[in-house]
Design an enzyme around this catalytic site. Structure first.
Site, PDB file in Angstrom:
ATOM      1  CG  LEU A  56      -1.710  -1.337   1.399  1.00  0.00           C
ATOM      2  CD1 LEU A  56      -2.559  -1.289   2.655  1.00  0.00           C
ATOM      3  CD2 LEU A  56      -2.568  -1.621   0.185  1.00  0.00           C
ATOM      4  NE  ARG A  57       4.779   0.642  -3.848  1.00  0.00           N
ATOM      5  CZ  ARG A  57       5.726  -0.265  -4.069  1.00  0.00           C
ATOM      6  NH1 ARG A  57       6.469  -0.710  -3.067  1.00  0.00           N
ATOM      7  NH2 ARG A  57       5.937  -0.718  -5.299  1.00  0.00           N
ATOM      8  CG  ASP A  88       4.048  -9.655  -5.695  1.00  0.00           C
ATOM      9  OD1 ASP A  88       4.944 -10.031  -6.463  1.00  0.00           O
ATOM     10  OD2 ASP A  88       4.273  -9.021  -4.638  1.00  0.00           O
ATOM     11  CG  HIS A 140       6.758   0.925  -9.038  1.00  0.00           C
ATOM     12  ND1 HIS A 140       7.613   1.272  -8.018  1.00  0.00           N
ATOM     13  CD2 HIS A 140       6.877  -0.423  -9.179  1.00  0.00           C
ATOM     14  CE1 HIS A 140       8.216   0.186  -7.563  1.00  0.00           C
ATOM     15  NE2 HIS A 140       7.785  -0.855  -8.250  1.00  0.00           N
TER      16      HIS A 140
END
Lengths: 326, 165, 426
Positions: free
Chosen positions: C64-65, C305, C309
C-alpha cells in the site's frame, strides 16, 4: 526479434540501427555494399563527402568510451555532419536528471541523430521509442545486449577477405557471457548464412542456453579452433576475476589465449580479429596480434566506413516520405 | 529513336575536334554511373585512348538526400589516377537539369584540381535548372517534363523514352 | 442495515456450496442462506441475478506504500482499488518506511485503513529489527498489536543462523513466518537465467536461487517445528518441494502471484519494463508447474503481489526500472481466465482467493456460513472489459496487462455488511 520492429519503418527500411537481430540479409548487404563505396574516402585528399551536410549528430555516451566515440565522430564528420558529444556522468553518487529529461533537453537543440552508448541492455531501444520522429538512433553498445555497428564492421572485414560465408567456420573466443559484440556478431553471421559459428570458453563465461543463439559450443581450443577460417578474440576484463568467473588472467591465457601454436590449429589463411582494445598476453599473444593473419587494425579502418554507411542509410530513410511508423 | 551508334559517332567526331582545338593530348575519360560509364567505354575504344577509365558514383553528392535518402545501390567511385593538373572528359548519358553534373564536379574536385573538365553527353534534352552546358552532345532535343529518357545496356545500348507517372 | 442479495449463484467453498441461494445480512453478519430468517425484512434488496456471490477476497500480499512511499500510493487509494476488485482483506508486508517492527506502525496502518473504510488491512510484522536480518524484532509485542504473522518483507535473511533462531522465536508465540524464497547472493539479476535473458543480455537469476533456499528453509522448519508460508513462488520445482514437505506433514503453505500464471520470460520481448518483476517471469514449464500447484492446492492462495509505482519508476532502460506490477484490478479476471483455460474449477479459484488464504492466516473468515462476517463479493463473470489506464484503479498504472481484454468484473463489494463498492451501470 524484439527490437527489430522499432528500427524499421512501414516499408521495412532501417530508420534506426539498434540491433542486428531480426534484420534481413538484404538489410545487412545494403550496409556492407554502401560501406565498400565509402572505404575509398579515407584515401582521397579531401576525406569528406557532403551527404550529411547540415545534419547534427549527437554522441550520447552514458558509458565512457574514447575509441568508439572517436570513430563515430570521425564518421559523422567525414559525411560533413556537425557533431556534438555529450559524456553523461553516471556516478551513482551524482543524482542527475532522468534519462528522459536528458533526452528532451537535447531534442530541444534540433538534432537529427543520436549515437547512444549505455550500460543497460535495452537502453538504445528505450531511447528510440521515446525520441521524436525523424531522429535516427544508432546503438553504440547497450549493456550486454548488442553492439551492432561492431558486428557490421566485423562481417565487412571478413567479407573483404573471405566473401563466401556459407563456407566459413568462425570461432568467437572468451567472455561471451558479458559480450554484446559476441551476441551481435553471432546474429550477423547467421543472417549472412555462415557455415558454422562457434563459441569457445570455459563454462563460467558462457550464458545459459547459448546454443539457442545458433552456435556450436566448445570448451577446449583443440576442438574449437580446429580448421576455423576466422578467430575472433574477445576482451577479458579484470572484474571477471573478482566475480569468481575465472581464477586468473594467467590461467585464461594458458588455456585459451591465442598463441601461435593454437592458431596453427586453424586454417593456414585464418583471419585473426579482435574488437579492441586488446589485452596482450591475456587473450592474445603479441606475435599473433601483430602477425600476418591479424586484421585487427583493418577492423578499425573499416569501422569508419561502416559507420558512415549506417549513418547515411538511416538518416536517408528518416527523410523519406511515407516511411513513418505508427 | 536515333540509334545509339550514330550518336556515338557524332560524339567521337566532336570530341576529336574539341581535343585538337584545345591541344589536349592525353585526356582522362570519366563516366558517371551507370549509363555514363557505358558511353565512356565506347568512346574510349573509338578514340583509341590508353589511360584507364574513371567511374564516378555521385550518390553521396546528390542535392536531394534530404528528400529521398540514400540510393540503395551505391557503387564505389574509382579514379585510378591522379586528377591534379589533368584534362578530364566527364561523360554522361542524358543531360537534363544539370544537378547530376554539379554533383559530379563537386566530387571530382574533392579528388584534386584538374586542369580542365570537358562535358560530353549522349543526349542533351534541355530543361536545365542550373547554368551547366555540354561541350559535346550526340544530339540535342526537347522532351516534355512528363517523359523520361533512359539508356539501357550495356549490350546492346538502347535509348528508351518512357512516361513517368 | 438489513440486506438481501437476491437471485445470485452462491459459491462458498468452505461449506461446499455452489447453488442459487439468496443471502441475508444483518448487523454486518450473514444471518440466512437460501431463505430469510424469521421476521427478517430487508432495508435494501440487491439484485444479484446472473452474478456470482462469494466471500470477499483475501489478498495475501499487497503493498500500500504507506507509510513511507506516499508518492507511489496510499492506504486510501489502494484500499479503494481493492474494494473495486472485490478484495475485502489485504495483507500488508512489513517493508514500509518505517518498517513494521513497532506497535506504533501497526496502529498507524490500522487507523488509516479504518478511516478509509474500504477494506480490512492486516499487517505482517518484521522478522528482524528494521528488516536488517541481524537482530530479532519484538514479535510478541507485534502480535499483541495485531500482526497476523511475521515476515522478511521481501528481504531474505543473509545469515542462516539468525533465520533459524527467528523461526524458533516466532514458533514460541505461534506466529506463522512469511518467507521470501530467494538466495540474496545468487538472486541478483533482472530476468530468469535462460535463453531470453541470454539473447537480451540481461543478468540472469537461476531457478536455484529460489529452489535452493526453499529446500534449506524446509529443512530448518523440520528441525524447528515452526509454521511457514512461502510467498510468490516462481519455479515449477518449488511446487514439487512444497508438495513433498506438505505430504510429510510439515506446516507449510505457499502462494503465487496472478501475473506469474499468465506470463513467461517470452513476455520480456522488447525490454518491456512492465514485465520487470521479482521473482522474474520464468519458462512456460514453470508457469505450467505453478498452475498445476494452484489447481492441486499445494499452492493454497492466489495473491496480487500488488506493487504500485509512479510512472518514472518504469520509464527508463529495463535495468534502471523498479521491479513490480500492480495487481488488484486484474486479480479476479486473470483468475477467471485460468478457470476458462481449464486449469482449475471456479469454486477452487474462489477458494484460493478466500477460504484458502484465511486458513493460511489462521482466521475465521473467507467464508459465508451463518454468523460469518459479511465480507462479500458479487461479480459478473461475463462482462468483457479492456485493461486501460482508466479501468485500472489505485495510483499505479504499471501493469503488464495493459491492452488485454479480460472477462469478469465486480458489481458489488460488501465489507462487514456495508456496500463499499458499486459498479457504475453502463
Amino acid at each position: 526479434m524484439s527490437t527489430a520492429p522499432i528500427q524499421l519503418d512501414r516499408q521495412g527500411r532501417l530508420r534506426h540501427f539498434l540491433t542486428v537481430e531480426g534484420l534481413s540479409r538484404h538489410h545487412l548487404t545494403e550496409i556492407l555494399d554502401t560501406a565498400e563505396s565509402l572505404r575509398g574516402v579515407a584515401e582521397r585528399r579531401v576525406k569528406k563527402l557532403p551527404t550529411l551536410h547540415g545534419k547534427t549528430v549527437v554522441n550520447l555516451f552514458f558509458e565512457a568510451s574514447t575509441r568508439t566515440r572517436t570513430t563515430f565522430e570521425l564518421a559523422a564528420k567525414r559525411l560533413s555532419a556537425d557533431v556534438l558529444t555529450l559524456n553523461i556522468a553516471t556516478s551513482s553518487a551524482v543524482k542527475g536528471e532522468t534519462l528522459l529529461d536528458t533526452l528532451r533537453n537535447i531534442e530541444a537543440m534540433q538534432c537529427d541523430m543520436f549515437v547512444v552508448r549505455h550500460q543497460q541492455s535495452g537502453a538504445a531501444a528505450f531511447i528510440a521509442q521515446q525520441v521524436k520522429p525523424h531522429i535516427a538512433v544508432l546503438n553504440a553498445g547497450d549493456g550486454c545486449h548488442a553492439h551492432p555497428t561492431q558486428a557490421m564492421l566485423d562481417v565487412f572485414t571478413i567479407r573483404r577477405h573471405k566473401p563466401d560465408f556459407p563456407q566459413l567456420q568462425i570461432a568467437i573466443v572468451g567472455d561471451i557471457l558479458h559480450s554484446r559484440v559476441a551476441r551481435s556478431l553471432i546474429h550477423a553471421l547467421n543472417i549472412l548464412g555462415a557455415g558454422e559459428v562457434r563459441v569457445l570458453a570455459p563454462r563460467t563465461l558462457l550464458p545459459p542456453a547459448v546454443e539457442m543463439l545458433g552456435v556450436r559450443v566448445f570448451h577446449q581450443p583443440q576442438d574449437g579452433l580446429r580448421d576455423v577460417d576466422v578467430v575472433v578474440m574477445l576482451r577479458l576484463q579484470k572484474e571477471r576475476m573478482e566475480g569468481a568467473l575465472l581464477p586468473s588472467e594467467q590461467e585464461f591465457f594458458q588455456r585459451y589465449g591465442l598463441t601461435r601454436e593454437r592458431l596453427a590449429l586453424a586454417k593456414p589463411d585464418v583471419l585473426v580479429m579482435h574488437p579492441g582494445p586488446i589485452n596482450r598476453g591475456v587473450e592474445i599473444d603479441s606475435r599473433v596480434a601483430d602477425g600476418p593473419q591479424s586484421v585487427i587494425l583493418e577492423q578499425v579502418t573499416n569501422g569508419i566506413a561502416v559507420r558512415m554507411a549506417i549513418m547515411s542509410i538511416t538518416l536517408g530513410n528518416q527523410a523519406r516520405p511515407g516511411g513513418e511508423t505508427d | 529513336m536515333r540509334d545509339v551508334d550514330s550518336l556515338l559517332a557524332a560524339m567521337t567526331a566532336q570530341l576529336r575536334e574539341q581535343l585538337a582545338r584545345r591541344g589536349i593530348a592525353d585526356p582522362i575519360l570519366i563516366g558517371i554511373h551507370t549509363g555514363g560509364v557505358w558511353v565512356a567505354e565506347q568512346l574510349r575504344q573509338r578514340l583509341g585512348l590508353a589511360t584507364p577509365l574513371g567511374q564516378l558514383d555521385i550518390s553521396f553528392y546528390r542535392d536531394d538526400f534530404s528528400r529521398i535518402g540514400m540510393n540503395p545501390q551505391v557503387r564505389p567511385s574509382e579514379l585510378p589516377f591522379d586528377v591534379d593538373g589533368r584534362h578530364l572528359l566527364l561523360i554522361d548519358d542524358v543531360l537534363y537539369t544539370g544537378r547530376t553534373i554539379r554533383a559530379a564536379l563537386n566530387e571530382l574536385f574533392d579528388y584534386g584540381r584538374p586542369a580542365s573538365v570537358l562535358l560530353a553527353v549522349l543526349v542533351d534534352r534541355g530543361g536545365r535548372e542550373l547554368p551547366i552546358e555540354a561541350h559535346v552532345a550526340g544530339t540535342r532535343l526537347e522532351l516534355p517534363a512528363g517523359q523520361n529518357l533512359q539508356l539501357i545496356g550495356p549490350n546492346p545500348l538502347q535509348l528508351l523514352i518512357q512516361s513517368c507517372s | 442495515m438489513r440486506l438481501v442479495l437476491r437471485g445470485g449463484r452462491l459459491i462458498d467453498p468452505a461449506h461446499a456450496i455452489d447453488a442459487l441461494q439468496d443471502v441475508y445480512i444483518a448487523a454486518g453478519r450473514i444471518v440466512g442462506l437460501g431463505h430469510a430468517p424469521d421476521g427478517f425484512t430487508p432495508d435494501r434488496a440487491i439484485d444479484a441475478a446472473q452474478r456470482i456471490v462469494c466471500p470477499g477476497f483475501i489478498d495475501l500480499c499487497a503493498r500500500l506504500r504507506e507509510p513511507g512511499q506516499e508518492h507511489k500510493a496510499t492506504i486510501a487509494t489502494e484500499t479503494q482499488a481493492a474494494a473495486a476488485a472485490g478484495i475485502t482483506t489485504l495483507l500488508c508486508p512489513p517493508d514500509t518506511d518505517p518498517v513494521i517492527d513497532e506497535p506504533a506502525v501497526v496502529e498507524l496502518i490500522r487507523r488509516r485503513a479504518e478511516a478509509a473504510g474500504q477494506a480490512r488491512v492486516l499487517t505482517l510484522g518484521a522478522l528482524t529489527h528494521r528488516l536488517r536480518g541481524e537482530r530479532l524484532a519484538e514479535m510478541a509485542a507485534l502480535k499483541e498489536a495485531g500482526c497476523v504473522g511475521v515476515s522478511d518483507g521481501g528481504r531474505p535473511l543473509t545469515q542462516t543462523r539468525v533465520l533459524r533462531r527467528a523461526l524458533e522465536y516466532a514458533a514460541t508465540f505461534d506466529l506463522t513466518v512469511f518467507l521470501t524464497p530467494l538466495d540474496p547472493e545468487l538472486g541478483h539479476g533482472l530476468a530468469h537465467a535462460g535463453q531470453v535473458a541470454t539473447r537480451m543480455g540481461l543478468a540472469g537469476i537461476p531457478a536455484a536461487a529460489e529452489t535452493g533456499i526453499l529446500a534449506r528453509d524446509l529443512e530448518l522448519l523440520r528441525e524447528t517445528g515452526a509454521r511457514a508460508h512461502f510467498g510468490r513462488l516462481s519455479c515449477g520445482r518449488s511446487v514439487e518441494l512444497v508438495a513433498r514437505a506438505q505430504a510429510e506433514g510439515l506446516p507449510v503453505s505457499a502462494d503465487v502471484a496472478g501475473h506469474q500464471l499468465q506470463l513467461t520470460e517470452l513476455d520480456l520481448s522488447g525490454f518491456n519494463s512492465q514485465c520487470h518483476v521479482q521473482p522474474p517471469l520464468r519458462t512456460l514449464r514453470d508457469r505450467d508447474g505453478l498452475r498445476t500447484g494452484l489447481a492441486s492446492g499445494v499452492i493454497g492462495a492466489l495473491c496480487s503481489d500488488h506493487q504500485p509505482h509512479e510512472a518514472d519508476a518504469k520509464q527508463a532502460p529495463f535495468g534502471d526500472t523498479a521491479p513490480g506490477v500492480v495487481g488488484l484490478s486484474t486479480l479476479l479476471a486473470l483468475g477467471l481466465r485460468l478457470v476458462r483455460d481449464g486449469v482449475l474449477p471456479l469454486s477452487a479459484l474462489i477458494e484460493r482467493l478466500s477460504w484458502g488464504p484465511a486458513r493460511i492466516l489462521g482466521l475465521d473468515s473467507g467464508h459465508l456460513g451463518i454468523g460469518a462476517v459479511a465480507d462479500v463479493c458479487v461479480f459478473d463473470p461475463k462482462t468483457v472489459w479492456s485493461v486501460t489506464p482508466d479501468t485500472l484503479r489505485g495510483r499505479g498504472r504499471n501493469s503488464p496487462f495493459l491492452g488485454w481484454e479480460l472477462q469478469g468484473r465486480v458489481t458489488y463489494t460488501l465489507l462487514q455488511g456495508q456496500i463499499v463498492y458499486t459498479a457504475l451501470e453502463s
